[in-house]
Design a protein around this motif. Sequence first.
Motif, PDB file in Angstrom:
ATOM      1  N   SER A 655       0.826  -1.200   0.000  1.00 14.44           N
ATOM      2  CA  SER A 655       0.000   0.000   0.000  1.00 14.44           C
ATOM      3  C   SER A 655       0.861   1.249   0.000  1.00 14.44           C
ATOM      4  CB  SER A 655      -0.903   0.015   1.236  1.00 14.44           C
ATOM      5  OG  SER A 655      -1.616   1.224   1.306  1.00 14.44           O
ATOM      6  N   GLU A 656       0.534   2.207  -0.839  1.00 11.61           N
ATOM      7  CA  GLU A 656       1.221   3.484  -0.852  1.00 11.61           C
ATOM      8  C   GLU A 656       0.408   4.559  -0.133  1.00 11.61           C
ATOM      9  OE1 GLU A 656       4.198   3.991  -1.857  1.00 11.61           O
ATOM     10  OE2 GLU A 656       4.542   2.001  -2.714  1.00 11.61           O
ATOM     11  N   LYS A 657      -0.792   4.196   0.397  1.00 10.15           N
ATOM     12  CA  LYS A 657      -1.656   5.159   1.051  1.00 10.15           C
ATOM     13  C   LYS A 657      -1.243   5.334   2.499  1.00 10.15           C
ATOM     14  CE  LYS A 657      -5.615   3.885  -1.858  1.00 10.15           C
ATOM     15  NZ  LYS A 657      -6.987   3.352  -1.869  1.00 10.15           N
ATOM     16  N   PRO A 658      -1.411   6.550   3.057  1.00 13.22           N
ATOM     17  CA  PRO A 658      -1.085   6.750   4.469  1.00 13.22           C
ATOM     18  C   PRO A 658      -2.012   5.940   5.370  1.00 13.22           C
ATOM     19  CG  PRO A 658      -2.204   8.673   3.564  1.00 13.22           C
ATOM     20  CD  PRO A 658      -1.895   7.777   2.410  1.00 13.22           C
ATOM     21  N   ASP A 659      -1.481   5.495   6.485  1.00 16.33           N
ATOM     22  CA  ASP A 659      -2.261   4.685   7.425  1.00 16.33           C
ATOM     23  C   ASP A 659      -3.073   5.620   8.328  1.00 16.33           C
ATOM     24  OD1 ASP A 659      -3.290   2.772   9.038  1.00 16.33           O
ATOM     25  OD2 ASP A 659      -1.398   2.251  10.021  1.00 16.33           O
ATOM     26  N   THR A 660      -4.395   5.660   8.120  1.00 14.68           N
ATOM     27  CA  THR A 660      -5.268   6.523   8.925  1.00 14.68           C
ATOM     28  C   THR A 660      -6.016   5.750  10.005  1.00 14.68           C
ATOM     29  OG1 THR A 660      -7.059   6.241   7.310  1.00 14.68           O
ATOM     30  CG2 THR A 660      -5.572   8.120   6.997  1.00 14.68           C
ATOM     31  N   ALA A 661      -5.828   4.441  10.072  1.00 11.40           N
ATOM     32  CA  ALA A 661      -6.548   3.635  11.070  1.00 11.40           C
ATOM     33  C   ALA A 661      -6.060   3.987  12.476  1.00 11.40           C
ATOM     34  CB  ALA A 661      -6.330   2.152  10.789  1.00 11.40           C
ATOM     35  N   GLN A 662      -6.976   3.936  13.440  1.00 11.46           N
ATOM     36  CA  GLN A 662      -6.671   4.254  14.822  1.00 11.46           C
ATOM     37  C   GLN A 662      -6.956   3.047  15.715  1.00 11.46           C
ATOM     38  OE1 GLN A 662      -5.455   7.296  15.727  1.00 11.46           O
ATOM     39  NE2 GLN A 662      -5.487   7.910  13.549  1.00 11.46           N
ATOM     40  N   PHE A 663      -6.327   3.029  16.897  1.00  6.84           N
ATOM     41  CA  PHE A 663      -6.623   2.001  17.880  1.00  6.84           C
ATOM     42  C   PHE A 663      -7.987   2.298  18.519  1.00  6.84           C
ATOM     43  CE2 PHE A 663      -2.041   1.216  17.719  1.00  6.84           C
ATOM     44  CZ  PHE A 663      -2.011  -0.176  17.769  1.00  6.84           C
ATOM     45  N   VAL A 664      -8.832   1.287  18.567  1.00  5.50           N
ATOM     46  CA  VAL A 664     -10.155   1.406  19.198  1.00  5.50           C
ATOM     47  C   VAL A 664     -10.069   0.780  20.581  1.00  5.50           C
ATOM     48  CG1 VAL A 664     -12.589   0.783  19.072  1.00  5.50           C
ATOM     49  CG2 VAL A 664     -11.312   1.314  16.967  1.00  5.50           C
ATOM     50  N   PRO A 665     -10.361   1.543  21.661  1.00  2.00           N
ATOM     51  CA  PRO A 665     -10.260   0.975  23.013  1.00  2.00           C
ATOM     52  C   PRO A 665     -11.452   0.049  23.315  1.00  2.00           C
ATOM     53  CG  PRO A 665     -10.989   3.245  23.126  1.00  2.00           C
ATOM     54  CD  PRO A 665     -10.688   2.983  21.682  1.00  2.00           C
ATOM     55  N   ARG A 666     -11.184  -1.061  24.015  1.00  4.04           N
ATOM     56  CA  ARG A 666     -12.231  -1.990  24.466  1.00  4.04           C
ATOM     57  C   ARG A 666     -11.934  -2.365  25.923  1.00  4.04           C
ATOM     58  NH1 ARG A 666     -14.352  -4.565  19.780  1.00  4.04           N
ATOM     59  NH2 ARG A 666     -14.569  -2.863  18.246  1.00  4.04           N
ATOM     60  N   GLN A 667     -13.006  -2.426  26.727  1.00  2.00           N
ATOM     61  CA  GLN A 667     -12.889  -2.829  28.131  1.00  2.00           C
ATOM     62  C   GLN A 667     -13.231  -4.319  28.230  1.00  2.00           C
ATOM     63  OE1 GLN A 667     -11.890  -0.483  30.364  1.00  2.00           O
ATOM     64  NE2 GLN A 667     -11.856   1.006  28.667  1.00  2.00           N
ATOM     65  N   VAL A 668     -12.319  -5.106  28.733  1.00  2.00           N
ATOM     66  CA  VAL A 668     -12.538  -6.557  28.828  1.00  2.00           C
ATOM     67  C   VAL A 668     -11.956  -7.070  30.138  1.00  2.00           C
ATOM     68  CG1 VAL A 668     -12.557  -6.989  26.324  1.00  2.00           C
ATOM     69  CG2 VAL A 668     -10.389  -6.995  27.584  1.00  2.00           C
ATOM     70  N   LYS A 669     -12.424  -8.289  30.516  1.00  2.00           N
ATOM     71  CA  LYS A 669     -11.808  -8.998  31.625  1.00  2.00           C
ATOM     72  C   LYS A 669     -11.677 -10.460  31.230  1.00  2.00           C
ATOM     73  CE  LYS A 669     -16.236  -9.584  34.044  1.00  2.00           C
ATOM     74  NZ  LYS A 669     -16.961  -9.350  35.312  1.00  2.00           N
ATOM     75  N   ALA A 670     -10.982 -11.240  32.049  1.00  2.00           N
ATOM     76  CA  ALA A 670     -10.717 -12.630  31.705  1.00  2.00           C
ATOM     77  C   ALA A 670     -12.010 -13.360  31.380  1.00  2.00           C
ATOM     78  CB  ALA A 670      -9.982 -13.326  32.844  1.00  2.00           C
ATOM     79  N   GLY A 671     -12.032 -14.055  30.226  1.00  2.00           N
ATOM     80  CA  GLY A 671     -13.201 -14.790  29.778  1.00  2.00           C
ATOM     81  C   GLY A 671     -14.108 -14.014  28.851  1.00  2.00           C
ATOM     82  N   ASP A 672     -13.900 -12.676  28.743  1.00  2.00           N
ATOM     83  CA  ASP A 672     -14.751 -11.862  27.873  1.00  2.00           C
ATOM     84  C   ASP A 672     -14.380 -12.055  26.407  1.00  2.00           C
ATOM     85  OD1 ASP A 672     -16.148 -10.873  29.954  1.00  2.00           O
ATOM     86  OD2 ASP A 672     -15.352  -8.829  29.867  1.00  2.00           O
ATOM     87  N   THR A 673     -15.361 -11.752  25.583  1.00  2.00           N
ATOM     88  CA  THR A 673     -15.171 -11.803  24.137  1.00  2.00           C
ATOM     89  C   THR A 673     -15.551 -10.449  23.548  1.00  2.00           C
ATOM     90  OG1 THR A 673     -15.658 -14.172  24.012  1.00  2.00           O
ATOM     91  CG2 THR A 673     -15.871 -12.896  21.979  1.00  2.00           C
ATOM     92  N   THR A 674     -14.713  -9.941  22.650  1.00  2.00           N
ATOM     93  CA  THR A 674     -15.039  -8.733  21.882  1.00  2.00           C
ATOM     94  C   THR A 674     -14.812  -9.046  20.410  1.00  2.00           C
ATOM     95  OG1 THR A 674     -14.681  -6.348  21.709  1.00  2.00           O
ATOM     96  CG2 THR A 674     -12.721  -7.721  22.026  1.00  2.00           C
ATOM     97  N   ASN A 757     -11.899  -5.402  40.054  1.00  2.00           N
ATOM     98  CA  ASN A 757     -12.783  -6.285  39.288  1.00  2.00           C
ATOM     99  C   ASN A 757     -12.095  -6.938  38.092  1.00  2.00           C
ATOM    100  OD1 ASN A 757     -15.255  -5.812  40.835  1.00  2.00           O
ATOM    101  ND2 ASN A 757     -15.122  -3.715  40.015  1.00  2.00           N
ATOM    102  N   GLY A 758     -10.770  -6.673  37.933  1.00  2.00           N
ATOM    103  CA  GLY A 758     -10.011  -7.311  36.859  1.00  2.00           C
ATOM    104  C   GLY A 758     -10.421  -6.864  35.477  1.00  2.00           C
ATOM    105  N   ILE A 759     -10.688  -5.570  35.305  1.00  2.00           N
ATOM    106  CA  ILE A 759     -11.065  -5.044  33.991  1.00  2.00           C
ATOM    107  C   ILE A 759      -9.851  -4.337  33.360  1.00  2.00           C
ATOM    108  CG2 ILE A 759     -12.601  -3.471  32.750  1.00  2.00           C
ATOM    109  CD1 ILE A 759     -14.649  -3.878  34.977  1.00  2.00           C
ATOM    110  N   PHE A 760      -9.619  -4.680  32.112  1.00  2.00           N
ATOM    111  CA  PHE A 760      -8.459  -4.144  31.398  1.00  2.00           C
ATOM    112  C   PHE A 760      -8.913  -3.429  30.131  1.00  2.00           C
ATOM    113  CE2 PHE A 760      -7.556  -8.390  33.147  1.00  2.00           C
ATOM    114  CZ  PHE A 760      -6.773  -8.021  34.227  1.00  2.00           C
ATOM    115  N   GLN A 761      -8.095  -2.464  29.707  1.00  2.00           N
ATOM    116  CA  GLN A 761      -8.361  -1.792  28.427  1.00  2.00           C
ATOM    117  C   GLN A 761      -7.349  -2.271  27.407  1.00  2.00           C
ATOM    118  OE1 GLN A 761      -9.364   2.470  28.182  1.00  2.00           O
ATOM    119  NE2 GLN A 761      -7.721   2.645  26.639  1.00  2.00           N
ATOM    120  N   ILE A 762      -7.866  -2.754  26.283  1.00  2.00           N
ATOM    121  CA  ILE A 762      -6.996  -3.126  25.179  1.00  2.00           C
ATOM    122  C   ILE A 762      -7.303  -2.208  23.996  1.00  2.00           C
ATOM    123  CG2 ILE A 762      -6.826  -5.536  25.915  1.00  2.00           C
ATOM    124  CD1 ILE A 762      -8.796  -6.263  23.673  1.00  2.00           C
ATOM    125  N   GLY A 763      -6.355  -2.063  23.091  1.00  2.00           N
ATOM    126  CA  GLY A 763      -6.554  -1.294  21.875  1.00  2.00           C
ATOM    127  C   GLY A 763      -6.545  -2.233  20.673  1.00  2.00           C
TER     128      GLY A 763
END
Length: 814
Positions: A655-674, A757-763
Motif C-alpha cells: 500500500s502506498e496510502k497513508p495509514d489513517t486507522a486508529q486504535f479502538v479501546p475496548r474494556q474486557v476482563k478474563a473470559g470476555d469476548t469482543t 474487578n479485573g477489567i483491562f483496556q486493550i486497543g
Amino acid sequence: MNYIGEHLLPGQLGHFFALLSLVASLLATIAYFKSNKANLPDDKKSWLRMARYAFLVETISVLTVFLLLYIIISNHYHEYYYAWDHSSRSLQPEYLLASFWEGQEGSFMLWSFWHCVLGWFFIWREKKWEAPVMTVVSFAQFCLATMLLGIYVFGTKIGSNPFILFRDQMPDMPLFSNPDYLSFPRIKEGNDLNSLLQNYWMVIHPPVLFLGFASTIIPFGFAYAGLMNKDHTWTTASISWTSFSAAILGTGIMMGAAWAYESLSFGGYWAWDPVENASLVPWLILVAGLHMNLIYKSTGYSLKSTYVFYILSFCFVLYSTFLTRSGILGDTSVHAFTGADMNVQLLSFLFVFLIPAFVLFFIRRKDIPTIYKEESTYSREFWMFIGSLVLFLSAIVISAKTSTPVFNKIFGTNIAPPEDAKFAHNQVQIFIAIIIGVLTAVTQYFKYKDTPKSYFFKKLMWPTIISLVISLSISIFGNIDYTSKGVGFLAAIHVGIFAATYAVIANAIYIWVGVKGKLRFAGASVAHVGFALFLFGVLISSSKQEVLSQNTTGINVFEKTKNEDPAENITLFKGIKTDMGKYDITYTRDTSNGFDRKKYFELKLEPKDGSEEFYLYPDVLKNNKGQMGFAPNPDKKHYLTNDIFAYITTWSGLSEKPDTAQFVPRQVKAGDTTFYSNGMIVLNKIVVNPPDFKRTTEPGETPVMLDITVISKEGRKYTVQPGFAINAASTSFRNLPDSVIAQSLIIKFDKITDDKNGIFQIGIKETQNLNDLMTLKVYKFPFIVLVWIGIVVMVVGFLMSMAQRMNKNKLSAI
C-alpha cells in the motif's frame, strides 16, 4: 541484411585503434629494449626517439579507444553488446562511468590508461632509467592490448572485443532476423548496471584502485632495470615512486572499504571478501619492499630482499587479476568478475613477468651487493627487516586462504572455505597487527648500524609508560568484553589495543624529539601514526560493535541462515512505534525515487536516554544481475564517537496510502469476548512474568502479558500476547503490542482500568497497511571515525615521504 539504426563507425574506429595500440606498444617495447642495450650514444638516442614516438601513438590509441567506448555507452548504442550488457537508458548519468568498468574490457582499458599517464610522468622525471623501466611498461601495455582483441588463434580466444556487435555476440538469436531489432524494448532499454555498483563510490573507487595497481609496475621496472643493467643505484629513485604507489593503492583499497560500508550489507567496512584480499596482498608486499629499500639505502643490507618484494608486489597484482577475472571466485565473492574464457591468457600474463624476472634474478644473484656481516639486534635495519618479513608472512597467509578455490581446481580437492571467514582471518591477522604495531612504535628509536642500550631505553621509557597507562585505562574502563570467540581472542584484542596506543604515542613523541618537530622530515612517523589510529579504530569498532536491532517483537519473518539471524533483525510495521532496546523506532513512510529507481524508507529513532531523535533513510534497489530480489543500501547516523548503521534485510509493501486507522479501546476482563470486523477476540487470562513470553525484556523489568485468542470467521485461531514491561526502579513501562498479520490486526494492552474487578483496556487496530513491514538490522560502531582518520593520516605520511625523497634526489643531482 541492412539493419536499421545501427552506428557502426565508432565500433570500427575503436577496433582499429585497439589494434594500433597493440602494434605501437610492441614497437615501443622493442625500441626501448634496444635503446637500453645499445652501447653507442647515437644508437641509444635513435632507438629512444623511436620508442617515444611509438609510446605516443600507443597513448593516443588508448585514449581514443577509451573515448569511443564511453561515447557508445553514453549514447546508448545498444547494437554493441558491451553497452547493452552494462548500462541502460534509465541509468543515472554519473553511473555511466561505472558501467564502463563493470566489465572486464573496460577495466583493462582503465589499467592501460593509467600506464600511459604514469609512463609520461616517468619519461619526464627519470631520464636515466627511462629505457629499461619503459621496456617493462610498454610490454605490459602490449599484454593489456591483447585483452581487447577478441579473436581466436588455433581455437583459443585471445582477449574480448568491447566493440563487438550484439548480433555478432549472439548470432543465433531469432531477434536478429528482424532488421529493426533495436526498436525492441528489451534491446532499446539495456540490461542495466549491477545494482551493487550504483553508488557514487563506484565512480571514484575503481579509477584510484587501478592507478594503484598500475603504479606497482614502476618498482618492478626498477628491479628489472637493476638486474638487466647490473646497476643497483636505482634504489634511490625508486623510493619516491614506491611511496606514491603504496599511498595510492592503499587509498584505493580503503575506498573499496568505504563503498562496502556505504553500499553493501556486509554490516561493516571489511569482510575479508576474496576480492578485498586480492587487492590487499600486493599492498602488504609493496610496503615490505619499501622498507627493505630504505634499509639498503641507509646500510647496504637487504638489496636482494628489495628485488624479491618489488617483483612479487607486481606479480601478485597479476595473480589478483587472475583470481578476480577468471570466474574462479564467483561462488565466494560478491564482486568478482565472471569468467570470459580467458583463463589461459590471464595466467600467461602472470607467468610472462614472474618467470623471466626470477630467472634473471637467479642469474644475477651473485652480482647483487651483499653484506655478510651480522646485523646488530640493536639496529634499526634489523627490526625493519623483521617487520617487513611479518608483513610478507601476513600477505602469504591471506593469499593462501583466498586461493583455496585455485588449490581445489588444480589438485581436484574439495576443501571447503571456513564457516566463519572473518574469524579465520582475524585470529591470525590480529597477532600480525600486534607485532607491526609494536615494531612501528620502537623501531624509529633505534639508530642504523647500532644503538647504545642506555640511549634506546632512555628514549623509549616515557612513551612506554604513557602507552601502558592509557591502554590499561581503555581495557579496564572501556567495557571491551568481546567473548564470543573465546577468552584468548579477547586477550589478543587487549594486547592489540596496547600495541596501537604504543605506536601512536611513540611516533608522536618521536616527531617531537627525534626530528625536532620538523614535519617535513617526519613522513614515516606520520604514516605509522596513521596505521596505528587505523588499527585502534578497527579493534574498538569491531570488538565493541553492538547489534541494536534485537527483535523485541517476537515476530520472525524469515528463517535463520548462516548470514542472518531473525533474533538480530527487528520487525517493523509502518506507523507503529516499536521498542528496540535503547531506542524506540518507527517505520514512518517510504517513497520511490524515479530518478535513481530506489525505494527509500524513513525510520524515526528516538533514544531512550533523552538525546535528540534522528532519522535514517536506508533504501533498496531491485537486483537486475547476479541474484534475484533487492539489494539493500544502508544508511548511517554519524556521531563523533560512534556510527548508527542500518540496512533492510527483508521488506514487503503493498500500500502506498497513508495509514489513517486508529486504535479502538475496548474494556474486557478474563473470559470476555469482543469483536473485530472478521471475527472475535477472546481474553483468556493475564499473566505476570510469564515463562514463555516471546518478547525481549531488559534487566530490572517485569513483563505483564495478556493471553488472547483471535478467532476468524473462517474458524482459524491465532494466539496473541500483547503486554508491557514494568521497570519498578524507574517507575516506567514499555508497551509491547502484538499482531496477526494474516488478519491485518494489531492488539495492544493499554492499562488496568479496574484492578479490583479485573477489567483491562486493550486497543484494537485494523489496518490494510499491516502488510507494509520490514525487518531491519541496526549496528552501532564505536569510534569508527578513527578507521577513516587513520587511513587519511597514513596516506599523507606516504606522500610526505615521497616529497621528502624527491627533494633529496633533486638536491643530490645539483
